[in-house]
Design a protein around this motif. Structure first.
Motif, PDB file in Angstrom:
ATOM      1  N   UNK A  40      -3.142   0.806  -3.505  1.00  0.00           N
ATOM      2  CA  UNK A  40      -2.854  -0.532  -2.984  1.00  0.00           C
ATOM      3  C   UNK A  40      -1.465  -0.606  -2.341  1.00  0.00           C
ATOM      4  N   UNK A  41      -0.544   0.226  -2.838  1.00  0.00           N
ATOM      5  CA  UNK A  41       0.817   0.233  -2.278  1.00  0.00           C
ATOM      6  C   UNK A  41       0.850   0.765  -0.849  1.00  0.00           C
ATOM      7  N   UNK A  42      -0.311   1.182  -0.333  1.00  0.00           N
ATOM      8  CA  UNK A  42      -0.375   1.696   1.045  1.00  0.00           C
ATOM      9  C   UNK A  42      -1.329   0.873   1.906  1.00  0.00           C
ATOM     10  N   UNK A  77       6.941 -11.893   3.301  1.00  0.00           N
ATOM     11  CA  UNK A  77       7.837 -12.621   2.398  1.00  0.00           C
ATOM     12  C   UNK A  77       8.720 -13.576   3.200  1.00  0.00           C
ATOM     13  N   UNK A  82       7.570  -7.375   5.076  1.00  0.00           N
ATOM     14  CA  UNK A  82       6.197  -7.347   4.593  1.00  0.00           C
ATOM     15  C   UNK A  82       6.071  -6.365   3.439  1.00  0.00           C
ATOM     16  N   UNK A  83       5.273  -6.744   2.449  1.00  0.00           N
ATOM     17  CA  UNK A  83       4.904  -5.806   1.399  1.00  0.00           C
ATOM     18  C   UNK A  83       3.624  -5.096   1.789  1.00  0.00           C
ATOM     19  N   UNK A  84       3.247  -4.091   0.991  1.00  0.00           N
ATOM     20  CA  UNK A  84       2.057  -3.314   1.326  1.00  0.00           C
ATOM     21  C   UNK A  84       0.775  -4.112   1.124  1.00  0.00           C
ATOM     22  N   UNK A  86      -0.487  -8.331  -0.719  1.00  0.00           N
ATOM     23  CA  UNK A  86       0.061  -9.529  -1.363  1.00  0.00           C
ATOM     24  C   UNK A  86       0.560  -9.176  -2.768  1.00  0.00           C
ATOM     25  N   UNK A  87       1.755  -9.674  -3.117  1.00  0.00           N
ATOM     26  CA  UNK A  87       2.299  -9.365  -4.437  1.00  0.00           C
ATOM     27  C   UNK A  87       3.112  -8.090  -4.503  1.00  0.00           C
ATOM     28  N   UNK A  88       3.205  -7.356  -3.389  1.00  0.00           N
ATOM     29  CA  UNK A  88       4.039  -6.153  -3.357  1.00  0.00           C
ATOM     30  C   UNK A  88       5.349  -6.467  -2.643  1.00  0.00           C
ATOM     31  N   UNK A  89       6.425  -5.832  -3.083  1.00  0.00           N
ATOM     32  CA  UNK A  89       7.741  -6.086  -2.489  1.00  0.00           C
ATOM     33  C   UNK A  89       7.782  -5.706  -1.008  1.00  0.00           C
ATOM     34  N   UNK A  90       8.664  -6.384  -0.280  1.00  0.00           N
ATOM     35  CA  UNK A  90       8.858  -6.059   1.135  1.00  0.00           C
ATOM     36  C   UNK A  90       9.490  -4.675   1.264  1.00  0.00           C
ATOM     37  N   UNK A  91       9.098  -3.953   2.290  1.00  0.00           N
ATOM     38  CA  UNK A  91       9.657  -2.621   2.545  1.00  0.00           C
ATOM     39  C   UNK A  91       9.575  -2.335   4.036  1.00  0.00           C
ATOM     40  N   UNK A  94       6.039  -0.865   5.315  1.00  0.00           N
ATOM     41  CA  UNK A  94       4.927  -1.804   5.516  1.00  0.00           C
ATOM     42  C   UNK A  94       5.266  -2.834   6.593  1.00  0.00           C
TER      43      UNK A  94
ATOM     44  N   UNK B  41       2.534  -8.553 -13.727  1.00  0.00           N
ATOM     45  CA  UNK B  41       2.850  -9.617 -12.763  1.00  0.00           C
ATOM     46  C   UNK B  41       3.128 -10.935 -13.470  1.00  0.00           C
ATOM     47  N   UNK B  68       5.567   1.302  -5.830  1.00  0.00           N
ATOM     48  CA  UNK B  68       7.015   1.106  -5.660  1.00  0.00           C
ATOM     49  C   UNK B  68       7.487  -0.254  -6.158  1.00  0.00           C
ATOM     50  N   UNK B  69       6.623  -1.268  -6.034  1.00  0.00           N
ATOM     51  CA  UNK B  69       7.029  -2.604  -6.464  1.00  0.00           C
ATOM     52  C   UNK B  69       7.342  -2.621  -7.964  1.00  0.00           C
ATOM     53  N   UNK B  72      10.726  -1.240  -8.545  1.00  0.00           N
ATOM     54  CA  UNK B  72      11.718  -2.282  -8.261  1.00  0.00           C
ATOM     55  C   UNK B  72      11.819  -3.272  -9.416  1.00  0.00           C
ATOM     56  N   UNK B 112      12.885 -14.553  -2.599  1.00  0.00           N
ATOM     57  CA  UNK B 112      11.906 -14.290  -1.555  1.00  0.00           C
ATOM     58  C   UNK B 112      11.469 -12.836  -1.481  1.00  0.00           C
ATOM     59  N   UNK B 113      12.333 -11.919  -1.880  1.00  0.00           N
ATOM     60  CA  UNK B 113      11.972 -10.529  -1.658  1.00  0.00           C
ATOM     61  C   UNK B 113      11.308  -9.911  -2.881  1.00  0.00           C
ATOM     62  N   UNK B 115       8.464  -9.662  -5.263  1.00  0.00           N
ATOM     63  CA  UNK B 115       7.095 -10.152  -5.221  1.00  0.00           C
ATOM     64  C   UNK B 115       6.542 -10.481  -6.586  1.00  0.00           C
ATOM     65  N   UNK B 116       6.757  -9.530  -7.515  1.00  0.00           N
ATOM     66  CA  UNK B 116       6.115  -9.705  -8.808  1.00  0.00           C
ATOM     67  C   UNK B 116       6.686 -10.906  -9.545  1.00  0.00           C
TER      68      UNK B 116
END
Lengths: 336, 432
Positions: A40-42, A77, A82-84, A86-91, A94, B41, B68-69, B72, B112-113, B115-116
């Motif tokens: 999902x991270x991809x 965000x 953008x995260x990979x 929804x619910x993934x951190x921006x990077x 992605x 989460x 990766x999230x 983090x 904002x950055x 996510x979880x």
């Protein structure tokens, strides 16, 4: 040296276009497979890989446009990144994929309407990316945690130029950083001091191309190193004395193309190698013949074939790794 | 887009049809995984920066180190919950001094950055969940008490840092090419510098050289491990850790790696990068530099004599030759060599390589080197190849073309560039 007999190979396999299209279409229906969740991270990167492959195969409509845009925007965000998924951190990685997908789908207007953040639209993404530049060295971090790599520098240049916002960053300093990554063999590494690696060579040369500074590349020296990546059997490896892998059909070949040395390798043998890596029945391309396929190798097999002018494929842009027509359409907006 | 994570490498293609049993197992595994993901989460969205949440992230990362999230989230859990002092120095924007992410990054590290946890606070008042629940400014006790609580905080942080370094080792051994694990580990090491007394931090960093070596025993070419090693060395040499140069021991390390495997270009590469500094720090005079260059030539030639088909060896030989014929614009091994000495050495190498032909007459790389170095010589002397050189070039090129038809386009360009065929337009496949 021409690729004229590429389409005329009665003895050998042909490109299994419809199987590949079906394979890519099936990727989002595999929710009952464990791997679907582990990767999902991809997701956003995977969407970019699949969509680009479909465009090059001449089936741009094979994924539903509106849903694709909705999904991409759902990964954004407030920061603009953008995260990979929804619910993934921006990077950075992605975020670049998101920009490339929206560019291919000609959907920047949707971004302007629905993009998140106080600046909104393209400007917010540009702000996010520009803030990841290390203003002292010119290179870029992948996210707020500070990992630096020439992959991120290229990604920043790729996305910012598609957004028409390259002037948000210090291009000259980034160019100096790339020059500091050069090695005696003409190649480039992850960071200054690191060994030449075909993937990093692509990122560095393509970033220089976007900056209009290909004059800084030692084309002959780099060209010979790149041409020596072709091994008996036709495939390309990523570094000296390593095994061949379909993905280097992109990293090595696009770099050769950017410096005008594609004719320094054997095109027909490389075409043969890529075609042998196909799963002609169920679709998809793998790293080497007989291995498991994945969407990443599927894309880079197809982009390789496109650079080799394999018949029936749309031309790929060697700098952006997107259909040439899409890159031209987007960039022409910013030309005065 | 240059990220290889998650792609399949070297896994044999098998039938994609799963048995009913496999399908059932998959469904079970997916349910467990998604349940764990949901729990992580949820805990984070409710800002529960507790050891229990931390444990959940451990479980999740053991199932999926590419997530990766969650790495983090783990950083945030440490900063806002478990480390003793949520000081300004621990915010992401200043966590890595090498990165000058500007003030705006601080705003991007806000809610904002992340996510979880959709509302991570900048943590002025985080929940205290670490072992040491005390902070130095808590009471107005005596200096001894303050000292004591500072010590307790450091002990707490040291334990956490050690625990994190331990946690990542089996994951790295299982996924040695996973970018996220390497970068998380470096972040933890950076925390050691910020939170612990220098001698203790230094000891932790010193042990990392051992890890880099271990990873390079497993895979001698792993560029993550080589890059990690260079980074660790740079930190150990920095004033921040009270360091001194490690160039001698690192140079020795490349010698050892090469002895184990002559074909290890990663080691040869690192050697080429270390040499200029090595000689500077040795304060090598011109004689010492010339001797050094000759020893390097001797060593690589011996290796080539055994394995003339090995590209790695020829690349390093090429590097040494560039030191002779291209002495400007970059640091070289022996900058003071006279023009005559340079010419003598280039000719010596060419002659030695010609002798190789007696044992190996069908090795393309030998002919390629002879062509290259003859052209180097001509360029250095600023003249065209003379009659006998020209004849040799023609015969070597003929050999190369026969031995290496794959790169015939390159040989055709070379033939033209050497003036061995009549001038014709360069074969360009694209506008560059």
């Amino acid at each position: 040296m021409s690729s004229s007999n590429a389409g005329n190979r009665p003895e050998e396999v042909q490109l299994a276009t419809s199987a590949h299209v079906k394979y890519i279409q099936s990727l989002d229906t595999r929710k009952d497979e464990y791997d679907y969740w582990l990767t999902e991270h991809l997701r956003l990167n995977g969407l970019y890989w699949g969509l680009t492959a479909l465009h090059l195969l001449g089936h741009p409509e094979a994924l539903p446009r509106a849903e694709t845009i909705d999904f991409v925007l759902s990964c954004q965000h407030e920061s603009g990144g953008f995260g990979a998924a929804p619910g993934h951190d921006a990077h950075m990685l992605s975020t670049v994929s998101a920009v490339q997908i929206l560019a291919m789908l000609d959907a920047f207007d949707e971004l302007e309407k629905r993009g998140r953040g106080s600046l909104g639209g393209r400007a917010q993404i540009g702000h996010y990316i520009a803030n990841l530049q290390n203003r002292q060295t010119g290179t870029f971090a992948g996210d707020e945690w500070g990992e630096e790599d020439t992959r991120f520098l290229y990604g920043a240049f790729n996305a910012l130029s598609l957004l028409g916002l390259l002037d948000l960053v210090d291009v000259d300093k980034a160019v100096k950083h790339i020059v500091a990554c050069a090695n005696f063999d003409g190649g480039y590494g992850v960071s200054p001091g690191a060994e030449s690696h075909s993937g990093q060579i692509f990122t560095c040369v393509a970033a220089l191309a976007i900056a209009g500074r290909k004059d800084l590349v030692d084309a002959d020296r780099l060209g010979r190193w790149l041409s020596e990546r072709q091994v008996p059997g036709g495939g390309l490896n990523g570094r000296p004395e390593k095994k061949e892998d379909v993905c280097y059909s992109w990293w090595v070949l696009s770099s050769l193309e950017m410096i005008g040395r594609t004719h320094w390798i054997d095109r027909d043998q490389l075409i043969g190698f890529i075609l042998r890596c196909q799963d002609t029945e169920k679709g998809g391309i793998s790293d080497r013949p007989g291995d498991m396929v994945d969407v990443w190798h599927t894309l880079f097999g197809i982009t390789g074939l496109s650079l080799l002018e394999y018949p029936g494929l749309q031309p790929v842009d060697e700098v952006y790794c997107m259909p040439k027509s899409a890159v031209e359409r987007v960039l022409s907006r910013y030309k005065k | 887009m240059a990220d290889q994570g998650g792609s399949q490498h070297g896994i044999a293609r098998t039938s994609r049809v799963r048995t009913e049993e496999q399908r059932r197992q998959d469904v079970e595994k997916i349910a467990k995984y998604r349940d764990l993901d949901e729990r992580v989460r949820k805990e984070l969205s409710q800002k529960r920066y507790t050891p229990e949440t931390f444990q959940l992230t451990s479980k999740l990362l053991q199932l999926n180190p590419e997530y990766y999230t969650v790495w983090n989230a783990r950083r945030r859990l440490l900063i806002y919950g478990l480390f003793s002092k949520p000081s300004a120095g621990s915010s992401p924007s200043t966590a890595l001094p090498s990165s000058s992410l500007t003030a705006t990054t601080t705003t991007s590290s806000d809610a904002s950055s992340s996510s979880l946890s959709t509302a991570t606070p900048p943590a002025p008042d985080p929940p205290r969940a670490g072992k040491s629940g005390t902070t130095a400014d808590e009471g107005d006790g005596s200096p001894e008490q303050a000292e004591e609580s500072k010590k307790a905080e450091q002990d707490n942080d040291l334990e956490l840092i050690k625990q994190e370094l331990g946690f990542t080792i089996p994951l790295l051994l299982a996924s040695p090419k996973c970018y996220w694990i390497w970068s998380y580990r470096l972040w933890i090491l950076q925390q050691a510098i910020q939170r612990l007394p220098i001698p203790i931090a230094r000891r932790i960093w010193e042990e990392e050289l051992g890890l880099a070596s271990k990873m390079l025993i497993k895979d001698r070419r792993n560029f993550h491990a080589w890059g990690y090693r260079r980074h660790v060395v740079e930190q150990l040499e920095s004033p921040e850790l009270g360091g001194t140069s490690l160039v001698e021991s690192e140079f020795k390390y490349t010698t050892e790696m090469i002895k184990v495997d002559l074909s290890n270009f990663s080691a040869w590469h690192n050697r080429s990068k270390l040499i200029p500094r090595l000689l500077d720090e040795r304060k090598a005079d011109d004689t010492a530099r010339e001797t050094f260059l000759n020893e390097e030539f001797g060593q690589i030639f011996e290796a080539i004599n055994v394995g003339p088909e090995d590209q790695s060896l020829w690349y390093y030989h090429h590097f040494l030759m560039l030191n002779l014929v291209s002495p400007v614009g970059h640091p070289t091994i022996a900058p003071a060599l006279t023009r005559e000495t340079r010419i003598t050495y280039v000719i010596r190498e060419i002659e030695q390589i010609k002798e190789l032909l007696e044992d190996y007459d069908d090795v393309q790389l030998i002919y390629e080197a002879l062509i290259d170095y003859t052209l180097f010589l001509c360029q250095f002397l600023e003249r065209k190849p003379d009659g006998s050189e020209r004849a040799e070039l023609v015969s070597w090129l003929d050999k190369v073309k026969k031995l290496d038809p794959m790169r015939s386009g390159r040989w055709a360009d070379l033939e033209r560039d050497c003036g061995l065929v009549e001038e014709r337009p360069r074969m360009m496949t694209m506008a560059s």
